[in-house]
Scaffold this motif. Sequence first.
Motif, short mmCIF file in Angstrom:
data_model
loop_
_atom_site.label_atom_id
_atom_site.label_comp_id
_atom_site.label_asym_id
_atom_site.label_seq_id
_atom_site.Cartn_x
_atom_site.Cartn_y
_atom_site.Cartn_z
N ASN A 71 0.76 -1.15 0.05
CA ASN A 71 -0.08 -0.13 -0.05
C ASN A 71 0.79 1.19 -0.28
OD1 ASN A 71 -2.73 1.23 0.41
ND2 ASN A 71 -2.03 1.97 2.38
N PRO A 72 0.64 2.44 -0.72
CA PRO A 72 -0.72 2.47 -1.79
C PRO A 72 -0.13 1.99 -3.25
CG PRO A 72 0.68 4.47 -1.64
CD PRO A 72 1.37 3.39 -0.68
N GLN A 73 -1.19 1.48 -4.03
CA GLN A 73 -1.05 1.18 -5.32
C GLN A 73 -1.73 2.49 -6.12
OE1 GLN A 73 -0.10 -1.67 -6.84
NE2 GLN A 73 0.39 -2.43 -4.66
N THR A 74 -0.91 2.86 -7.35
CA THR A 74 -1.43 3.88 -8.16
C THR A 74 -1.50 3.14 -9.53
OG1 THR A 74 0.86 4.44 -8.85
CG2 THR A 74 0.09 5.56 -6.94
N VAL A 75 -2.77 3.66 -10.19
CA VAL A 75 -2.90 3.43 -11.65
C VAL A 75 -3.05 4.63 -12.33
CG1 VAL A 75 -4.84 2.35 -13.06
CG2 VAL A 75 -4.36 1.61 -10.68
N MET A 76 -2.14 4.53 -13.49
CA MET A 76 -2.13 5.70 -14.47
C MET A 76 -3.41 5.23 -15.73
SD MET A 76 -1.11 8.36 -15.84
CE MET A 76 0.76 8.61 -14.91
N THR A 77 -3.98 6.40 -15.78
CA THR A 77 -5.24 6.36 -16.83
C THR A 77 -4.81 7.52 -17.82
OG1 THR A 77 -6.80 5.73 -15.14
CG2 THR A 77 -7.65 6.52 -17.20
N ASN A 78 -4.79 6.80 -19.24
CA ASN A 78 -4.69 7.56 -20.35
C ASN A 78 -5.82 7.74 -21.25
OD1 ASN A 78 -2.04 8.56 -19.71
ND2 ASN A 78 -1.22 6.49 -20.31
N MET A 79 -6.54 8.90 -21.43
CA MET A 79 -7.83 8.87 -22.37
C MET A 79 -7.52 9.82 -23.61
SD MET A 79 -11.57 9.31 -21.23
CE MET A 79 -11.43 10.82 -20.67
#
Length: 244
Positions: free
Chosen positions: A31-39
Amino acid sequence: VIGTTILAAGQYNAVTTILGHDINNVNAGGNPQTVMTNMNVQVPCTLNAPTANTLAFTAVQGGGNPTPQTESFGATGNCAWPVRWNVSSSQPTWLNVSPASGSFTAAGQTVSVTVAPASSTLPPGTYTTQIALSYIDSTSTQVAGSPQTIPVTFTITGFTISGTVNACADTSCTTPAPLASAAVTMTDGSGAHLTTTADANGNYTFTGVALGAGTISASGSDTTKSYTGTASLNVTGDQGNVSV
């Protein structure tokens, strides 16, 4: 859930942080976990606005058709190519659009169509209609902004006929006298019925008169008697001094 309804076209990036802990509020391992979002929000398939949002034509009856006008348009964005386009009119008898259909195979393409009214069968007056421009992509889906309508106005002017209403004491009418305020009616070459009232000097004027054979009738009275009369004429243009 990713929503795009309020986003303009372009590249969007976001980072989501995920935190976790147990019942004793002790952080979980990793912990923590990160998620990268590309749109990437792409430009939708859209109908470009025509070069003119209204069209107006004028012509003189019997004087030939007015100069045609052109409309240019295209489609842009992320379309399912090819995009088929079609132009239609609710008044095909006096308005011609050419070409009336076609297709675009890629963004940036445009086409020009010619809009041409025909006045040969129309009497004087103002005529209105609209042309509708519609797009359908290769999946048979209507493109955003389609259909678009373009109002069209076509004014055909007629001719002016004027003269004097006279009161005559007898059929020879050797001493005509202007008949003030006489009621004057005319049936022109198109069958239209026009009405007016003579002025204090017996003068009258009709405008917008159609070509062809017509009749003018007048009625009125002075301090001594009542009068009626009719005159025939063939309208080939503006005419004055038509006595009744």
